[in-house]
Design an enzyme around this catalytic site. Structure first.
Site, PDB file in Angstrom:
ATOM      1  N   GLY A 242       0.837  -1.210   0.000  1.00  0.00           N
ATOM      2  CA  GLY A 242       0.000   0.000   0.000  1.00  0.00           C
ATOM      3  C   GLY A 242       0.858   1.241   0.000  1.00  0.00           C
ATOM      4  O   GLY A 242       1.987   1.222  -0.543  1.00  0.00           O
ATOM      5  N   CYS A 249       1.328   4.478  16.369  1.00  0.00           N
ATOM      6  CA  CYS A 249       2.220   3.490  16.984  1.00  0.00           C
ATOM      7  C   CYS A 249       3.421   3.093  16.127  1.00  0.00           C
ATOM      8  O   CYS A 249       4.564   3.332  16.525  1.00  0.00           O
ATOM      9  CB  CYS A 249       1.416   2.260  17.382  1.00  0.00           C
ATOM     10  SG  CYS A 249       0.272   2.627  18.724  1.00  0.00           S
TER      11      CYS A 249
HETATM   12  N1  LIG Z   1      -3.521   3.803  20.212  1.00  0.00           N
HETATM   13  C1  LIG Z   1      -3.182   2.537  20.140  1.00  0.00           C
HETATM   14  O1  LIG Z   1      -3.661   1.779  19.304  1.00  0.00           O
HETATM   15  C2  LIG Z   1      -2.162   1.958  21.079  1.00  0.00           C
HETATM   16  C3  LIG Z   1      -1.929   0.578  21.063  1.00  0.00           C
HETATM   17  C4  LIG Z   1      -0.974   0.054  21.916  1.00  0.00           C
HETATM   18  C5  LIG Z   1      -0.252   0.902  22.740  1.00  0.00           C
HETATM   19  N2  LIG Z   1      -0.500   2.243  22.724  1.00  0.00           N
HETATM   20  C6  LIG Z   1       0.293   3.101  23.612  1.00  0.00           C
HETATM   21  O2  LIG Z   1      -0.560   3.627  24.614  1.00  0.00           O
HETATM   22  C7  LIG Z   1      -0.126   4.941  24.980  1.00  0.00           C
HETATM   23  C8  LIG Z   1      -1.284   5.910  24.846  1.00  0.00           C
HETATM   24  O3  LIG Z   1      -1.710   5.928  23.504  1.00  0.00           O
HETATM   25  P1  LIG Z   1      -3.084   6.587  23.033  1.00  0.00           P
HETATM   26  O4  LIG Z   1      -3.193   6.360  21.568  1.00  0.00           O
HETATM   27  O5  LIG Z   1      -4.172   6.159  23.944  1.00  0.00           O
HETATM   28  O6  LIG Z   1      -2.744   8.127  23.326  1.00  0.00           O
HETATM   29  P2  LIG Z   1      -3.726   9.376  23.330  1.00  0.00           P
HETATM   30  O7  LIG Z   1      -2.841  10.541  23.067  1.00  0.00           O
HETATM   31  O8  LIG Z   1      -4.899   9.112  22.469  1.00  0.00           O
HETATM   32  O9  LIG Z   1      -4.260   9.432  24.838  1.00  0.00           O
HETATM   33  C9  LIG Z   1      -3.455   9.775  25.908  1.00  0.00           C
HETATM   34  C10 LIG Z   1      -4.258  10.610  26.910  1.00  0.00           C
HETATM   35  O10 LIG Z   1      -3.399  10.944  28.004  1.00  0.00           O
HETATM   36  C11 LIG Z   1      -3.796  12.213  28.470  1.00  0.00           C
HETATM   37  N3  LIG Z   1      -2.751  12.789  29.331  1.00  0.00           N
HETATM   38  C12 LIG Z   1      -1.621  13.439  29.003  1.00  0.00           C
HETATM   39  N4  LIG Z   1      -0.951  13.806  30.101  1.00  0.00           N
HETATM   40  C13 LIG Z   1      -1.663  13.392  31.165  1.00  0.00           C
HETATM   41  C14 LIG Z   1      -1.481  13.477  32.554  1.00  0.00           C
HETATM   42  N5  LIG Z   1      -0.415  14.051  33.084  1.00  0.00           N
HETATM   43  N6  LIG Z   1      -2.432  12.962  33.366  1.00  0.00           N
HETATM   44  C15 LIG Z   1      -3.528  12.364  32.836  1.00  0.00           C
HETATM   45  N7  LIG Z   1      -3.746  12.255  31.513  1.00  0.00           N
HETATM   46  C16 LIG Z   1      -2.833  12.762  30.685  1.00  0.00           C
HETATM   47  C17 LIG Z   1      -4.065  12.990  27.207  1.00  0.00           C
HETATM   48  O11 LIG Z   1      -4.849  14.129  27.480  1.00  0.00           O
HETATM   49  C18 LIG Z   1      -4.785  11.933  26.357  1.00  0.00           C
HETATM   50  O12 LIG Z   1      -6.172  11.997  26.537  1.00  0.00           O
HETATM   51  C19 LIG Z   1       1.055   5.258  24.080  1.00  0.00           C
HETATM   52  O13 LIG Z   1       2.252   4.932  24.748  1.00  0.00           O
HETATM   53  C20 LIG Z   1       0.857   4.317  22.918  1.00  0.00           C
HETATM   54  O14 LIG Z   1       2.067   4.000  22.260  1.00  0.00           O
HETATM   55  C21 LIG Z   1      -1.449   2.783  21.926  1.00  0.00           C
END
Ligand SMILES: NC(=O)c1ccc[n+]([C@@H]2O[C@H](COP(=O)([O-])OP(=O)(O)OC[C@H]3O[C@@H](n4cnc5c(N)ncnc54)[C@H](O)[C@@H]3O)[C@@H](O)[C@H]2O)c1
Length: 424
Positions: A242, A249
């Protein structure tokens, strides 16, 4: 959201803490803030059952908690390494709040050694007992709820028996069909997550290079995919070529692993190539588009189907569509886009740099060609009559190989896809 909601779904009492007051206020008012299939139903049910709560107050959130999950952002820092300021900031704050034993879980994707850093940050101010566990998340956006409720495996990095027992009990309902809960040390758990994402990214870049070679040698990547995918050692999944991987991620995690390796004096050669291939792949369709329009995109209008980095999500982080938009606009073209879920996020990011259509067919009006950037189901079997009557030319550039070449030839389109013959 997914972690909190799914833990509530199995009967736990969950409080989600976020510093984004706007988000918390919407969630408290039963308004979901991300699109993820199946999530809203679970969210509303658990809200109603009073098992799911939201607050901006960390102390309130952790007061009665047995387990505290850190699902915080770990974006790339300037040098590509994962920026731990959110994680360590909260760990520091936790140290000032904790009064009794808790398990603190790194759910975020974090580099090897982070569990130790989190431990240190908490221990600076809290002298009582606690454990830090690494529990990386493997869910896929677009099927996040399903993946969370029925994970292929759960990886738990801890050497503490007490934490192991709590985590085992918590995940019991999710692995009733016998999928493994794999216990290991914290460092191995942290690296497992990066290894998984990097391997998958490598699979994608590998197929994208095979696709490029197909174009040069006159082979058909669809056939290669089928030919190799039936080998169990290779597997059928993740072999679709693609216009590159995107999302929140793969790009950041591959980069972060390369960076971690460098800090350990190791040059991760394969992953450097994986990133380079992906960088170029996002613009793979552009030379063909330019060539078709005699190297002059000035004043041309393109319909763009798909903005999200993949289907069934509104996530547009690192989406290949955004890179294409930049290239088209730099060439003097205009773009009218449609995406079933991702448009609001793109509007928030780039505003009126492009036009937005109310549906996929409206996007085609007066466009010189259609470009497909995301494989949403509704783009797979479109009404070609509607396409023909709206587009100025019968021209499609398809970054996701949605259509059969024979069918599209029959319809009389000029059609360029990835790793397959150009239909003229
Ligand atoms: N999105 C995915 O599919 C996925 C899959 C596996 C792992 N992860 C991992 O999970 C983690 C989070 O990813 P995401 O996509 O959910 O991120 P995101 O940015 O969508 O959500 C993170 C949240 O954390 C909040 N935040 C920031 N600082 C904060 C604080 N001090 N106190 C409380 N809340 C706070 C933000 O406001 C936000 O709402 C990352 O490390 C990512 O790599 C994500």
């Amino acid at each position: 959201m997914v972690t909190g909601t799914c833990f509530a779904e199995t009967g736990n009492d969950v409080t989600c803490v976020d510093i984004d007051a706007g988000k918390v206020s919407k969630l408290k008012n039963a308004e979901i803030t991300i699109y993820e299939p199946g999530l809203e139903k679970l969210f509303l049910r658990n809200l109603k059952e009073d098992r799911l709560h939201f607050t901006t107050d960390l102390a309130e959130g952790v007061k009665d908690a047995a387990i505290i999950f850190l699902a915080l952002p770990t974006p790339p820092g300037e040098d590509g390494s994962a920026d731990l300021k959110y994680i360590l900031g909260v760990a520091d704050a936790l140290g000032k709040i904790l009064t009794d034993y808790k398990v603190v879980v790194d759910k975020s994707t974090v580099p090897v050694g982070t569990a130790e850093k989190v431990h240190e940050a908490i221990a600076k101010n809290y002298k009582g007992e606690f454990d830090v566990v690494s529990n990386p998340e493997f869910l896929r956006e677009g099927v996040a709820v399903e993946d969370f409720m029925k994970p292929d495996r759960v990886v738990i990095g801890t050497t503490s028996e007490r934490a192991r027992k709590l985590m085992s009990d918590l995940y019991g309902p999710f692995v009733r069909q016998g999928n493994p809960v794999i216990f290991m040390d914290e460092r191995s758990a942290e690296l497992t997550k990066y290894a998984a994402n990097s391997f998958l990214a490598a699979k994608i870049s590998f197929m994208n290079e095979i696709a490029r070679l197909c174009e040069k040698l006159g082979a058909d990547v669809d056939m290669i995919r089928r030919g190799i995918g039936s080998d169990d050692r290779i597997g059928k999944r993740f072999l679709f070529p693609g216009i590159g991987y995107g999302g929140s991620c793969f790009p950041k995690d591959v980069q972060a692993l390369v960076r971690s390796a460098k800090e350990a004096n190791y040059d991760f050669e394969i992953l450097n190539a994986v990133m380079k291939v992906n960088e170029d792949q996002k613009l793979h369709l552009i030379p063909g588009i330019k060539k078709y329009f005699n190297n002059n995109l000035e004043g041309k209008r393109f319909a763009l189907w798909g903005l999200a980095f993949k289907p069934n999500t509104d996530d547009i982080r690192e989406a290949p569509a955004l890179y294409m938009i930049d290239a088209l606009i730099a060439g003097g073209a205009t773009v009218c886009a449609f995406d079933p879920e991702g448009m609001q996020n793109v509007k928030n990011l780039i505003g009126d740099k492009i036009a937005y259509a109310a549906n996929q067919y409206d996007a085609l009006k007066d466009a010189d060609a259609l470009i497909i950037a995301t494989e949403w189901n509704e783009f797979r079997t479109p009404d070609f009559l509607k396409i023909v009557t709206r587009l100025k030319n019968k021209v499609i550039f398809d970054g996701r190989n949605l259509f059969e070449l024979a069918a599209i030839r029959e319809l009389g389109f000029h059609y360029e896809s990835v790793g397959r013959a150009i239909v003229n």
